[in-house]
Design an enzyme around this catalytic site. Structure first.
Site, PDB file in Angstrom:
ATOM      1  N   HIS A   1      15.586-112.616  48.566  1.00 18.92           N
ATOM      2  CA  HIS A   1      14.125-112.584  48.581  1.00 18.92           C
ATOM      3  C   HIS A   1      13.503-113.745  47.808  1.00 18.92           C
ATOM      4  CE1 HIS A   1      14.402-108.640  50.338  1.00 18.92           C
ATOM      5  NE2 HIS A   1      15.049-108.157  49.289  1.00 18.92           N
TER       6      HIS A   1
ATOM      7  N   LYS B   1      53.073-110.133  47.140  1.00 20.02           N
ATOM      8  CA  LYS B   1      52.542-111.040  46.105  1.00 20.02           C
ATOM      9  C   LYS B   1      51.150-111.483  46.546  1.00 20.02           C
ATOM     10  CE  LYS B   1      55.077-112.758  43.008  1.00 20.02           C
ATOM     11  NZ  LYS B   1      55.633-111.900  41.954  1.00 20.02           N
TER      12      LYS B   1
ATOM     13  N   THR C   1      58.746-109.169  45.573  1.00 23.39           N
ATOM     14  CA  THR C   1      57.481-109.889  45.769  1.00 23.39           C
ATOM     15  C   THR C   1      57.687-111.371  45.417  1.00 23.39           C
ATOM     16  OG1 THR C   1      56.601-109.501  43.536  1.00 23.39           O
ATOM     17  CG2 THR C   1      56.136-107.817  45.203  1.00 23.39           C
TER      18      THR C   1
HETATM   19  O1  URC Z   1      14.178-108.690  57.275  1.00 24.86           O
HETATM   20  C1  URC Z   1      13.919-107.675  56.585  1.00 24.86           C
HETATM   21  N1  URC Z   1      14.436-106.478  56.940  1.00 24.86           N
HETATM   22  C2  URC Z   1      14.208-105.328  56.232  1.00 24.86           C
HETATM   23  O2  URC Z   1      14.700-104.224  56.595  1.00 24.86           O
HETATM   24  C3  URC Z   1      13.394-105.450  55.087  1.00 24.86           C
HETATM   25  N2  URC Z   1      12.964-104.544  54.154  1.00 24.86           N
HETATM   26  C4  URC Z   1      12.202-105.219  53.261  1.00 24.86           C
HETATM   27  O3  URC Z   1      11.660-104.715  52.229  1.00 24.86           O
HETATM   28  N3  URC Z   1      12.139-106.547  53.594  1.00 24.86           N
HETATM   29  C5  URC Z   1      12.871-106.710  54.735  1.00 24.86           C
HETATM   30  N4  URC Z   1      13.145-107.799  55.486  1.00 24.86           N
END
Ligand code: URC
Length: 319
Positions: free
Chosen positions: A268, A20, A65
């Site tokens: 990012h 379960k 279960t």
């Molecule tokens: O810390 C990072 N590692 C990467 O492998 C990578 N590749 C990327 O485009 N930016 C970053 N930043």
């Protein structure tokens, strides 16, 4: 399996398990007016002598279960929940030792943390001190704690971890000196934001000796602390380097752990071009960023104690 218990067909049963999934169990412990919460999501997965049910529909070896679900709730009441690991170990041992056909039990647990809401007069002594009601909580919006216990009657494997822990360094991160080919457009960064949502798993070297059982709650808190301190204290030249520092800090400080694996999305943050508005947007001067959600770099690695074998699956998202 003997040939006679197999149908005369070319299709052979391979690895299988059942149980379960996602039993949501909340256990309140009362200590006078002070209550404590354990809030778990427990998934039971059993395997063993299950050929007959798959081939012929004989349920003679099948613990329902539904029973595994009931066991989770009954154990929570009968024995309490000290830690997710301890609870999982107890369940795994029960299924393997009480049912002959069951050879292996795997218990996966997610734990949701709750934080006490301090009421305005708590601790002031104004309304009776010790009798102060302490039963209100706010769900912690941070990580989910995880554990997976596997027991085959002989060998224990305990892998714990966490997911959804979002962290950021607003400086002390650079990324430059990388390979450049005709498709490379990324500008080198000498002061960037480093942010990630940590998904991590760590494997204990505990072998089942009750006398040497780790303090699971303390271990979790310490691992989390070391991991976060390493993230904050590393001057980062890449997320890969930061990942290694986080893992090695755990291996070096926590003797009960032999292996750590991280999956770290690089969240990012791109500097916004404000030149069209006549504005400079410089990191050194408190910049404005666009927080992108996708695509994201995905940096993953296992860090091992010297001599240990890697056993945490490379694709650990199902753990
Ligand atoms: O810390 C990072 N590692 C990467 O492998 C990578 N590749 C990327 O485009 N930016 C970053 N930043």
């Amino acid at each position: 399996m003997t040939a006679s218990s197999r149908p005369a067909r070319p299709a052979i049963l391979g690895p299988n398990q059942y149980g379960k999934a996602e039993n949501r169990v909340v256990k309140i412990t009362r200590d006078g007016a002070t209550h404590h919460i354990k809030d778990l999501n427990v998934s039971v997965s059993l395997s063993g002598d299950m050929d007959e049910v798959h081939y012929f529909g004989s349920n003679a070896n099948v613990l329902p279960t539904d029973t595994t679900k009931n066991t989770v709730y009954a154990f929570a009441k009968e024995y309490g929940i000290e830690s997710a690991e301890q609870f999982g170990i107890h369940l795994a041992r029960h299924f393997v030792t009480s049912q002959e056909p069951i050879k292996t039990a795997r218990i996966r647990i997610e734990e949701y943390a709750w934080e006490r809401i301090e009421t305005s007069d708590a601790g002031s002594g104004s309304t009776g001190g010790a009798d102060e009601a302490r039963h209100s909580f706010v769900r912690k919006g941070q990580e989910t704690r995880l554990t997976q216990i596997t027991y085959d009657g002989e060998t224990w494997e305990v892998i714990s971890g966490l997911k959804d822990l979002v962290v950021m360094n607003s400086t002390n991160s650079e990324f430059w000196g990388y390979v450049k080919d005709k498709y490379t457009t990324l500008p080198e960064a000498y002061d960037r934001i480093l942010a990630t949502e940590v998904s991590g798993r760590w494997r204990f070297n505990w072998t089942g000796d009750e006398q040497k059982m780790p303090d699971w709650e303390k271990s979790y808190d310490q691992v989390r602390k070391h991991m976060l301190q390493a993230f904050a204290e590393t001057y980062s030249l890449s997320l890969q380097q930061t990942l290694y520092q986080m893992g090695s800090r755990i291996i070096e400080n926590r003797g009960e752990i032999d292996e750590v694996r991280f999956s770290l999305p690089n969240k990012h943050h791109f500097l916004v071009d404000l030149k069209p508005f006549g504005l400079e947007n410089d990191t050194a001067d408190g910049a404005v960023y666009f927080a992108a959600d996708r695509p994201y770099g995905l940096i993953e690695a296992t860090i091992l104690r010297d001599g240990a074998e890697p056993r945490i699956p490379v694709d650990m998202t199902n753990l």
